[in-house]
Scaffold this motif. Structure first.
Motif, short mmCIF file in Angstrom:
data_model
loop_
_atom_site.label_atom_id
_atom_site.label_comp_id
_atom_site.label_asym_id
_atom_site.label_seq_id
_atom_site.Cartn_x
_atom_site.Cartn_y
_atom_site.Cartn_z
N SER A 1 20.91 -50.45 11.81
CA SER A 1 22.13 -50.66 12.94
C SER A 1 21.38 -52.09 14.38
O SER A 1 21.68 -52.51 14.50
CB SER A 1 22.80 -49.75 13.42
OG SER A 1 21.87 -49.39 14.30
N PHE B 1 24.56 -50.54 8.59
CA PHE B 1 24.94 -52.29 9.03
C PHE B 1 26.73 -52.46 9.25
O PHE B 1 26.87 -52.58 10.28
CB PHE B 1 24.38 -53.34 7.93
CG PHE B 1 23.22 -53.50 8.13
CD1 PHE B 1 21.79 -54.03 9.72
CD2 PHE B 1 22.95 -53.44 7.15
CE1 PHE B 1 20.36 -53.85 9.27
CE2 PHE B 1 20.61 -53.04 6.93
CZ PHE B 1 20.57 -53.90 8.00
N THR C 1 27.07 -49.02 17.04
CA THR C 1 27.62 -49.61 15.93
C THR C 1 27.64 -50.79 15.92
O THR C 1 26.60 -51.54 17.18
CB THR C 1 29.18 -49.26 16.70
OG1 THR C 1 29.58 -49.51 17.55
CG2 THR C 1 29.49 -47.21 16.83
#
Length: 553
Positions: A85, A202, A214
């Motif tokens: 991420s 992702f 996030t």
């Protein structure tokens, strides 16, 4: 250890040759320019290159300045433990370059100041300038200490792999990536392993600010952090205002964006390669390394140890990044010390100031080396660096934002605002270090040792099945006894330290300014952003004329 056995390799002669060549070339470049520029008569020439540079070399310098051993070692380890991420940092890079080129660059370039903190005195008062300078010095020394410490982690691993320009860093990453792809049977195999292991996380759009990473924490928090680096940090501003025109300065930022995204892509994919190789036998969980940031050096000796010269290339990549970062930081420290702490209070010739700048570079270098010892108690390197830039850089960003975007902000509002932002960001930052967020907020991914084919395992944690999270709890910390403050305020994602500091500084600064008569002050137009400074205004004007009623007829 791709086959599950411990790695015991070390450098071959070819590795030492490659590494030595990198060091010799770096030293030779420094000695050459020191000799060529030995007759520099002013500190501005020494620190800013006489403002005659073009976009390309400046862009490379911008990229290398904050791409260090931290990028080479910690980004892949972050992907290995928490997933890919962090690739969303690419969005924050784009937003950062737009904001920097449209808001901060025009003002700093117009003023042609050597120290960005000189702006604070021009806009507010000397006390604000001195406070900003001291905060920058503390932040930079702490950060540079971590940059110097990062290679020591690799050296401590016993593989003799250590950590430092942009091409060398990319070459080092590519050596690891290409060999991993060959070993694992192709790019598709690595992506498949990563998908099955939950590393391609992702699409996490949870808005909970307590979640460590996030989409929102990385894009929003990352944008604030990188604006505080590119928009106001002396090390970066000093570079792009050394360009011969504002157009070249803007261009350097956008060319630099390509370098940032390339290195980010390589570091994220290197992390996926790392997981693919060790998906069934994690070296950290098995006690073969003492810290996750040693994973990349361990991988290098595992898969490249039989190819003399390639481990040395990786070492050169890491050290290239660290050398560039350390030199940038030390040069910036020397610049603000001369311009903010010496020059305003003394009558010294420019030639003497130039010599003092060089002496300060040596002094700060020694100080940063000494501070590297503190990095050993700051946890993960990437999180430690972002926390430092958040806690100190956030309030500083708010201070400059007040000056550039708020014409009625006065010195009282600026001082009270930045102190308020600093106190709050220190509160949450220190609290988060003492009371780490619970595992459900950090969400480390599973690490497995079932595929290890050796019997002596020094367990540092519990290896769980692939469908579970790898969770550890600090010794003596009872997660059930945590207070509301610990479960909420101290559990806030470290990516939000910077936005908190910035927002509180601006908000408090505006309120205090309005209450203390800020609406009465008149600020010189050169000290604030004017609409004609931005490309967006010129684009709007151009489109307005093209789509005018006369044009439509």
């Amino acid at each position: 250890m791709s086959g599950g056995s411990p790695v015991t390799g070390s450098f071959a002669m070819g590795d030492y040759v490659v590494f030595a060549l990198m060091l010799v070339m770096s030293a030779a470049v420094g000695i050459y320019y020191a000799w060529v520029d030995r007759d520099q008569r002013s500190s501005a020439d020494f620190l800013m290159g006489g403002r005659r540079l073009t976009a390309l070399p400046v862009s490379l310098s911008l990229t290398a300045s904050f791409m260090s051993a931290i990028t080479v070692l910690s980004n892949p380890a972050e992907v290995y433990r928490y997933g890919a991420s962090i690739g969303f940092f690419a969005i924050s890079y784009v937003l950062t370059m737009i904001v920097t080129s449209e808001i901060f660059l025009p003002v700093f370039y117009r003023l042609a100041i050597t120290s960005t903190y000189e702006y604070l005195e021009l806009r507010f008062n000397r006390a604000t300038r001195l406070l900003g300078t001291m905060l920058f010095i503390v932040q930079t020394i702490l950060y540079t200490g971590i940059v110097i410490y990062a290679p020591a982690l690799a050296l401590n691993q016993g593989t003799l792999v250590q950590d430092h320009s942009v091409g060398v860093m990319l070459a080092g990453f590519l050596a690891v990536i290409i060999r991993s792809v060959v070993l694992q049977g192709g790019v598709i195999a690595i992506i498949s392993d990563s998908q099955q292991g939950g590393r391609l996380n992702f699409w996490d759009f949870d808005i909970n600010p307590l979640r460590r990473h996030t989409f929102w924490t990385i894009t929003i928090g990352g944008t604030f952090i990188w604006i505080s680096i590119y928009g106001i940090n002396q090390a970066q501003v000093q570079r792009y205002i050394s360009c011969k025109s504002i157009g070249q300065a803007r261009l350097s930022l956008y060319i630099n964006l390509l370098g940032l995204c390339s290195i980010l892509l390589c570091s994220v994919f290197a992390g996926l390669c790392l997981y693919s190789v060790y998906k069934s036998c994690d070296p950290w969980t098995a006690g073969l390394i003492s810290a996750p940031d040693q994973l990349m050096p361990y991988l290098v000796m595992d898969i490249l140890g039989n190819y003399p010269g390639l481990p040395g290339l990786f070492v050169s990549a890491a050290y290239s990044g660290s050398l560039s970062t350390v030199s940038s930081s030390i040069n910036a420290l020397a610049a603000v010390t001369v311009e903010d702490l010496i020059k305003p209070y003394t009558q010294i010739s420019d030639r003497s100031l130039s010599r003092i700048s060089k002496g300060l570079s040596l002094l700060y270098g020694m100080l940063c080396i000494g501070m590297a010892g503190l990095a050993s108690v700051m946890g993960g390197i990437l999180q430690a660096v972002i926390s430092i830039f958040g806690v100190i850089g956030g309030p500083l960003l708010g201070l400059f934002t007040l000056g550039i975007l708020c014409p009625f902000a006065n010195s009282k509002g600026a001082l009270v605002g930045v102190m308020s932002g600093l106190i709050v960001s220190l509160w949450v930052g220190i609290g988060a270090h003492i009371y780490p967020a619970p595992p459900e907020m950090r969400r480390p991914l599973s690490l497995i040792t079932a595929g290890c084919n050796f019997t002596t395992v020094n367990w540092t944690s519990t290896a769980l099945t692939s469908g579970q999270s790898f969770i550890t709890t600090a010794p003596g910390l009872n997660m059930d006894s945590r207070s509301v403050l610990e479960d909420n305020w101290y559990s806030l994602s470290y990516m939000y330290f910077s936005p908190i500091g910035t927002i509180i500084t601006v908000t408090v600064g505006l309120i205090v300014s309005l209450l203390s008569g800020g609406w009465k002050i008149k600020v010189e137009s050169r000290l604030i952003l004017r609409k004609e400074d931005t490309y967006l205004f010129h684009l709007y004007t151009f489109l307005k004329h093209r789509v005018s009623p006369a044009a439509l007829k």
